[in-house]
Design a protein around this motif. Sequence first.
Motif, PDB file in Angstrom:
ATOM      1  N   LEU A  67      37.447  51.721  49.865  1.00 47.97           N
ATOM      2  CA  LEU A  67      37.612  51.059  48.510  1.00 47.97           C
ATOM      3  C   LEU A  67      36.317  50.870  47.813  1.00 47.97           C
ATOM      4  N   ASP A  68      36.197  51.065  46.629  1.00 50.41           N
ATOM      5  CA  ASP A  68      35.177  51.014  45.808  1.00 50.41           C
ATOM      6  C   ASP A  68      34.776  49.774  45.211  1.00 50.41           C
ATOM      7  N   ALA A  69      35.891  48.900  45.124  1.00 45.66           N
ATOM      8  CA  ALA A  69      35.652  47.520  44.409  1.00 45.66           C
ATOM      9  C   ALA A  69      37.017  46.717  45.079  1.00 45.66           C
ATOM     10  N   VAL A  70      36.664  45.265  44.891  1.00 47.93           N
ATOM     11  CA  VAL A  70      37.711  44.358  45.341  1.00 47.93           C
ATOM     12  C   VAL A  70      37.474  43.273  44.107  1.00 47.93           C
ATOM     13  N   TYR A  71      38.743  43.025  43.250  1.00 45.81           N
ATOM     14  CA  TYR A  71      38.807  42.059  42.257  1.00 45.81           C
ATOM     15  C   TYR A  71      39.586  40.753  42.681  1.00 45.81           C
ATOM     16  N   SER A  72      39.510  39.736  42.061  1.00 41.66           N
ATOM     17  CA  SER A  72      40.083  38.660  42.239  1.00 41.66           C
ATOM     18  C   SER A  72      39.959  37.667  40.946  1.00 41.66           C
ATOM     19  N   LYS A  89      34.337  45.779  53.941  1.00 42.92           N
ATOM     20  CA  LYS A  89      34.228  46.847  53.228  1.00 42.92           C
ATOM     21  C   LYS A  89      32.551  46.919  52.694  1.00 42.92           C
ATOM     22  N   GLY A  90      31.886  45.760  53.034  1.00 46.13           N
ATOM     23  CA  GLY A  90      30.680  45.712  52.279  1.00 46.13           C
ATOM     24  C   GLY A  90      30.531  45.288  50.937  1.00 46.13           C
ATOM     25  N   LEU A  91      31.644  44.945  50.283  1.00 45.17           N
ATOM     26  CA  LEU A  91      31.637  44.754  48.817  1.00 45.17           C
ATOM     27  C   LEU A  91      31.646  43.335  48.096  1.00 45.17           C
ATOM     28  N   LYS A  92      31.198  42.941  47.140  1.00 45.38           N
ATOM     29  CA  LYS A  92      31.261  41.736  46.721  1.00 45.38           C
ATOM     30  C   LYS A  92      32.438  41.492  45.814  1.00 45.38           C
ATOM     31  N   ILE A  93      33.004  40.713  45.723  1.00 45.56           N
ATOM     32  CA  ILE A  93      34.254  40.198  44.941  1.00 45.56           C
ATOM     33  C   ILE A  93      34.138  40.233  43.516  1.00 45.56           C
ATOM     34  N   LYS A  94      34.613  40.973  42.598  1.00 38.94           N
ATOM     35  CA  LYS A  94      34.575  40.856  41.360  1.00 38.94           C
ATOM     36  C   LYS A  94      35.560  40.162  40.618  1.00 38.94           C
ATOM     37  N   GLU A  95      35.190  39.241  39.604  1.00 33.41           N
ATOM     38  CA  GLU A  95      36.129  38.206  38.925  1.00 33.41           C
ATOM     39  C   GLU A  95      36.731  39.050  37.894  1.00 33.41           C
ATOM     40  N   TYR A  96      38.185  38.907  37.788  1.00 35.23           N
ATOM     41  CA  TYR A  96      38.757  39.212  36.639  1.00 35.23           C
ATOM     42  C   TYR A  96      39.581  38.037  35.717  1.00 35.23           C
ATOM     43  N   LYS A  97      39.823  38.363  34.728  1.00 29.76           N
ATOM     44  CA  LYS A  97      40.648  37.164  33.957  1.00 29.76           C
ATOM     45  C   LYS A  97      41.932  37.603  33.948  1.00 29.76           C
ATOM     46  N   ASP A  98      42.951  36.782  34.508  1.00 37.06           N
ATOM     47  CA  ASP A  98      44.305  37.140  34.322  1.00 37.06           C
ATOM     48  C   ASP A  98      45.188  36.862  32.987  1.00 37.06           C
ATOM     49  N   ASN A  99      44.395  36.527  32.166  1.00 37.94           N
ATOM     50  CA  ASN A  99      44.781  36.257  30.635  1.00 37.94           C
ATOM     51  C   ASN A  99      44.926  37.320  29.824  1.00 37.94           C
ATOM     52  N   ASN A 100      44.219  38.526  30.205  1.00 38.61           N
ATOM     53  CA  ASN A 100      44.458  39.977  29.355  1.00 38.61           C
ATOM     54  C   ASN A 100      44.739  41.036  30.342  1.00 38.61           C
ATOM     55  N   LEU A 101      45.781  41.181  30.967  1.00 42.49           N
ATOM     56  CA  LEU A 101      46.030  42.141  31.721  1.00 42.49           C
ATOM     57  C   LEU A 101      46.045  43.547  31.039  1.00 42.49           C
ATOM     58  N   ILE A 102      46.242  43.650  29.922  1.00 41.78           N
ATOM     59  CA  ILE A 102      46.224  44.933  29.203  1.00 41.78           C
ATOM     60  C   ILE A 102      44.918  45.356  29.293  1.00 41.78           C
ATOM     61  N   GLY A 119      46.056  38.813  42.952  1.00 45.86           N
ATOM     62  CA  GLY A 119      46.378  37.946  41.612  1.00 45.86           C
ATOM     63  C   GLY A 119      47.450  37.136  42.123  1.00 45.86           C
ATOM     64  N   HIS A 120      48.322  36.874  41.189  1.00 47.76           N
ATOM     65  CA  HIS A 120      49.188  35.851  41.438  1.00 47.76           C
ATOM     66  C   HIS A 120      50.993  36.330  41.273  1.00 47.76           C
ATOM     67  N   SER A 121      51.705  35.392  41.180  1.00 42.85           N
ATOM     68  CA  SER A 121      53.332  35.813  40.972  1.00 42.85           C
ATOM     69  C   SER A 121      53.442  36.458  39.573  1.00 42.85           C
ATOM     70  N   ASN A 122      52.663  35.654  38.704  1.00 41.94           N
ATOM     71  CA  ASN A 122      53.145  36.155  37.278  1.00 41.94           C
ATOM     72  C   ASN A 122      52.098  37.119  36.753  1.00 41.94           C
ATOM     73  N   THR A 123      51.275  37.870  37.577  1.00 47.91           N
ATOM     74  CA  THR A 123      50.363  38.958  37.210  1.00 47.91           C
ATOM     75  C   THR A 123      50.499  40.032  37.956  1.00 47.91           C
ATOM     76  N   THR A 124      50.809  40.117  39.364  1.00 46.42           N
ATOM     77  CA  THR A 124      50.708  41.177  40.027  1.00 46.42           C
ATOM     78  C   THR A 124      51.610  42.456  39.687  1.00 46.42           C
ATOM     79  N   GLY A 125      52.716  41.965  39.745  1.00 44.91           N
ATOM     80  CA  GLY A 125      54.048  42.988  39.248  1.00 44.91           C
ATOM     81  C   GLY A 125      53.643  43.299  37.810  1.00 44.91           C
ATOM     82  N   VAL A 126      53.190  42.489  36.909  1.00 42.48           N
ATOM     83  CA  VAL A 126      52.929  42.631  35.476  1.00 42.48           C
ATOM     84  C   VAL A 126      51.936  43.880  35.399  1.00 42.48           C
ATOM     85  N   LEU A 127      50.973  43.822  36.267  1.00 42.50           N
ATOM     86  CA  LEU A 127      49.771  44.660  36.124  1.00 42.50           C
ATOM     87  C   LEU A 127      50.112  45.842  36.799  1.00 42.50           C
TER      88      LEU A 127
END
Length: 163
Positions: A67-72, A89-102, A119-127
Amino acid sequence: TKKIIFLALIILSFQSCKTVKNKEFFTLYLVRHAEKDLSTDEFGDPDSHLVVDKGKTTCNFLSDVKLDAVYSTDYIRTKKTAQPTARSKGLKIKEYKDNNLIAFSKTLIDAKQDVLVVGHSNTTGVLAGLLTGKEMGAFDLDIYDRIYQVIIYKKKRRLQIFH
């Protein structure tokens, strides 16, 4: 015959190096955070504690995956789910905003990296749908056992769902 085989191996090695260098092929893993412990969910706390440590299960599933990155998202439950994999994996978690999945899906595609996204139940499948061009929506609140694998090669996209 030995010269032809040797030449074919050189060509194949060059092509595989070229594909890796250009990152024409990359994989994204999308998971929902681990199950919330509703017994500690006081006053509708959006950051409830977790029942099980899905982070360890996800980490085990991805143990042999580069893996190159981990997002949460910015929630304790998603970060706790992402943490074991990021640490292994020796990676830092990068944050993302779940209100603009596009916009986030475009960021992931443009980055051309192998990543884990929690993510969440309302974002994972959508993404997953946005990444593959398929119409997918949120899933039931009681579903915690899915790993969406999105494989992208050039313009081709494939979705696999592991349970």
